[in-house]
Design an enzyme around this catalytic site. Sequence first.
Site, PDB file in Angstrom:
ATOM      1  N   ASP A  34      23.134 115.917  47.952  1.00 14.32           N
ATOM      2  CA  ASP A  34      22.776 115.742  46.537  1.00 14.32           C
ATOM      3  C   ASP A  34      22.485 114.275  46.187  1.00 14.32           C
ATOM      4  OD1 ASP A  34      22.293 116.577  43.966  1.00 14.32           O
ATOM      5  OD2 ASP A  34      24.397 116.579  43.363  1.00 14.32           O
ATOM      6  N   HIS A  88      13.318 113.428  47.792  1.00 14.84           N
ATOM      7  CA  HIS A  88      13.541 114.543  48.729  1.00 14.84           C
ATOM      8  C   HIS A  88      13.033 114.175  50.121  1.00 14.84           C
ATOM      9  CE1 HIS A  88      15.013 116.922  45.530  1.00 14.84           C
ATOM     10  NE2 HIS A  88      13.851 117.067  44.909  1.00 14.84           N
ATOM     11  N   LEU A 107      25.418 121.121  68.860  1.00 16.72           N
ATOM     12  CA  LEU A 107      25.762 121.452  67.474  1.00 16.72           C
ATOM     13  C   LEU A 107      25.093 122.754  67.025  1.00 16.72           C
ATOM     14  CD1 LEU A 107      26.779 120.282  64.627  1.00 16.72           C
ATOM     15  CD2 LEU A 107      24.438 119.436  64.388  1.00 16.72           C
TER      16      LEU A 107
END
Length: 235
Positions: free
Chosen positions: A16, A33, A126
């Site tokens: 955020d 963004h 991962l």
Amino acid sequence: MAQGVLLPKHIGIIMDGNGRWAKLRGLPRNAGHKMGAKTFRKIVRYCNKLGIKYLTVYAFSTENWKRPQEEVNGILNLLREYLNDAKNYKHENVRTKFIGDLSVFEGDILDKIKECEFESENFTGLTLNIAINYGGRNELLHATKVIAQKVKDGEIQPEDIDEAMMDNHLYTAGQPDVDLIIRPSGEFRLSNFMLWQSAYAEYIFMDILWPDFNEKSLDKALAEFTKRNRRFGGI
Ligand code: IPE
Ligand code: IPE
Ligand code: MG
């Protein structure tokens, strides 16, 4: 470096602050963004390097459709770019999954999502969950409907429904609960992120905007996490 400390098995990050980062610089929100997407790639690489097993990033919520069309399109285009690039990152050995209600996405995006998941399915580094059109409530409703249908079909009885069954019907089925949730940007809320899986998560809220977040920020969060005394209801 956060090595030698007790690492969380599953980290969740609410990415955020992109809009505010752009506004501070007099740039359009989509520039924020774009920078946020760069930070995302950097942090994925770092988590993988540290040996974190699961990372879930909140990229687009079920509520984010309320934003102006131009901003939504910008975010979807960044998703397309990421999907197009995904094959160049094979050497990173990251198993990528997309979680959320994916049925709303256009065919070109859906095809690339499936391809990206399929091609990385057997990677052993991962496991990265990218949450798009994701909402914790939506996820629970989806699981409830699937389970209800199984009861209706006589496959299971209501008394068979337990926590393990709920877990197995979430988008994160088969993965450990999230241990650590990091929210940068100075907001103190969950915004509908991993409602079921976060029952015993540790929360770390940080006063930094996502595009400014870096390896050191993650080290800081991990150091804080190791100091927490996790009792899980015991003493
Ligand atoms: C997070 O940054 C990205 C998405 C929600 C898609 P924001 O766009 O929410 O940034 P702020 O909160 O407006 O600064
Ligand atoms: C949460 O951020 C969703 C994502 C980061 C994808 P928002 O910016 O949408 O959350 P609110 O509106 O501040 O709660
Ligand atoms: Mg925000």
